[in-house]
Scaffold this active site. Structure first.
Site, short mmCIF file in Angstrom:
data_model
loop_
_atom_site.label_atom_id
_atom_site.label_comp_id
_atom_site.label_asym_id
_atom_site.label_seq_id
_atom_site.Cartn_x
_atom_site.Cartn_y
_atom_site.Cartn_z
N THR A 174 -9.54 -37.54 -71.12
CA THR A 174 -8.41 -37.06 -71.92
C THR A 174 -8.83 -36.09 -73.02
O THR A 174 -8.12 -35.13 -73.32
CB THR A 174 -7.67 -38.27 -72.54
OG1 THR A 174 -7.18 -39.11 -71.51
CG2 THR A 174 -6.51 -37.81 -73.41
N ASP A 214 -11.91 -37.32 -63.36
CA ASP A 214 -11.04 -38.35 -63.91
C ASP A 214 -11.86 -39.64 -63.89
O ASP A 214 -12.45 -39.98 -62.87
CB ASP A 214 -9.78 -38.52 -63.05
CG ASP A 214 -8.79 -39.50 -63.66
OD1 ASP A 214 -9.18 -40.67 -63.85
OD2 ASP A 214 -7.65 -39.12 -63.92
N ASP A 249 -11.22 -45.12 -69.22
CA ASP A 249 -10.98 -46.20 -68.27
C ASP A 249 -12.26 -46.81 -67.72
O ASP A 249 -12.33 -48.03 -67.51
CB ASP A 249 -10.10 -45.72 -67.11
CG ASP A 249 -8.64 -45.54 -67.53
OD1 ASP A 249 -8.28 -46.02 -68.62
OD2 ASP A 249 -7.87 -44.93 -66.77
N ARG A 294 -15.76 -64.34 -61.75
CA ARG A 294 -15.15 -64.53 -63.07
C ARG A 294 -14.48 -65.89 -63.09
O ARG A 294 -13.42 -66.11 -62.50
CB ARG A 294 -14.14 -63.42 -63.36
CG ARG A 294 -14.79 -62.03 -63.37
CD ARG A 294 -13.77 -60.93 -63.69
NE ARG A 294 -13.29 -61.03 -65.05
CZ ARG A 294 -12.03 -61.25 -65.40
NH1 ARG A 294 -11.09 -61.41 -64.46
NH2 ARG A 294 -11.68 -61.32 -66.66
N GLN A 304 -14.05 -65.43 -67.72
CA GLN A 304 -12.88 -64.55 -67.83
C GLN A 304 -12.52 -64.29 -69.30
O GLN A 304 -11.77 -63.36 -69.59
CB GLN A 304 -11.68 -65.16 -67.10
CG GLN A 304 -11.87 -65.26 -65.60
CD GLN A 304 -10.68 -65.89 -64.90
OE1 GLN A 304 -9.58 -65.94 -65.45
NE2 GLN A 304 -10.89 -66.38 -63.69
#
Length: 342
Positions: free
Chosen positions: A13, A57, A90, A246, A278
């Site tokens: 971004t 990206d 991300d 997890r 988790q």
């Protein structure tokens, strides 16, 4: 002598702008963008820019791009005092974790940053993140050693160990934190470094780059009602070498015989199963409850307080270096770049 920093723009971004026709965000020429930032003229650091020919990206980030970053840093390692990588948020924590393993015995700062708003927007967080990251990458002690010789993420006033970081917020400027490890520096009016939390490499040894990653890894996240057939199918997938599981709380799993039997069968076939929580904070202690003991008996290895990003990329790194599952299991229980607490 003026310190010199290499700015690597991979995408994200921070370097995007609005297409006037469609209104969508698209990558800009970051060289021109930096040239038009008046703030850059006041930085007392020499800056060169390396821009990926085709910005990525961050959702499309892959191990081959990590290898490219390692090659760029390695080939220019003696020319620069530090490196700043502009990256989409991300998968930034995955890249930071991967680079912390692939750049063995790193002795210079490698700082990843980005933004939640494009750098051309009035309220952007990109300018502060960029300028501060450059200053941090150029920060050296009186003895000529860098203040932060490790892979870090800088965002919103906080310098974090890269392989301890995770993205916590999709909308706010406070996008990252390291829940199981203190900040390396808090940037306010001045920099408040925390030296006892910063890695201390052997400056007499060279940095050793690694380029190969083995991505035959998957993530198994436990949840109430998880189906036996699907778990068995996942753990019997062709080519699978390792699983990041997890689990609940401090490393617990359902007391279902089929689950323990399936995990045991997988570990006996040479599949490496790493147990992480988790929860974003805390660590796996499989000796605390009976369910944890059962997992340990099934050959599951504790990932301690590892993030999922660090566990996955550490496995990819180790699997590319070692064929022996026993060696990988052993190394997964030891910190090799400050990624877990023992």
């Amino acid at each position: 002598m003026q310190n010199k920093v290499l700015l690597l723009y991979t995408g994200g971004t921070i370097g995007m702008g609005k297409n006037p026709q469609t209104g969508t965000l698209e990558p800009l020429d970051f060289n021109n963008l930096v040239a038009n930032m008046p703030e850059m003229e006041h930085i007392e650091t020499a800056i060169d820019v390396y821009q990926f020919e085709k910005p990525i990206d961050s959702s499309d980030m892959r191990p081959d791009a990590w290898a490219k970053l390692v090659r760029i840093i390695d080939s220019r390692y003696e020319q620069y005092d530090g490196f700043v990588i502009l990256h989409g948020t991300d998968t930034m924590a995955y890249t930071a974790s991967a680079l912390s393993f692939m750049l063995e015995n790193l002795t210079k700062p490698v700082i990843l940053t980005g933004s939640q708003l494009t750098i051309g927007q009035l309220r952007t967080d990109g300018k502060e993140n960029l300028v501060t990251s450059i200053e941090l990458a150029a920060s050296y002690n009186a003895d000529g050693t860098p203040v932060v010789p490790e892979v870090c993420i800088y965002f919103s006033g906080k310098l974090l160990r890269g392989n301890r970081s995770t993205k916590q917020n999709a909308d706010g400027f406070n996008a990252f934190d390291s829940f199981n490890y203190p900040h390396l520096c808090d940037a306010g009016i001045s920099f408040a470094f925390h030296p006892h939390h910063i890695l201390k490499p052997d400056f007499t040894k060279p940095m050793m780059p690694h380029y190969e990653m083995d991505s035959r890894v998957c993530v198994l996240s436990l949840f109430p009602g998880i189906e036996e057939g699907l778990v068995r199918h996942m753990l019997s997938a062709e080519g699978l070498r390792a699983v990041v599981m997890r689990s609940y709380g401090s490393g617990n799993a359902p007391q279902q015989p089929w689950l323990i039997d399936t995990l045991k069968a997988a570990t006996e076939r040479g599949i490496i199963v790493i147990n992480i929580s988790q929860c974003v904070e805390g660590f796996v202690a499989m000796e605390r409850y009976d369910t944890g003991y059962q997992l340990k008996d099934a050959g599951v290895v504790s990932g301690r307080d590892s993030t999922v990003e660090a566990a996955i990329t550490k496995l990819m790194y180790l699997l590319a270096r070692y064929d022996d599952a026993k060696t990988v299991r052993q190394l997964m229980t030891q910190p090799i770049a400050g990624e877990i607490t023992i």
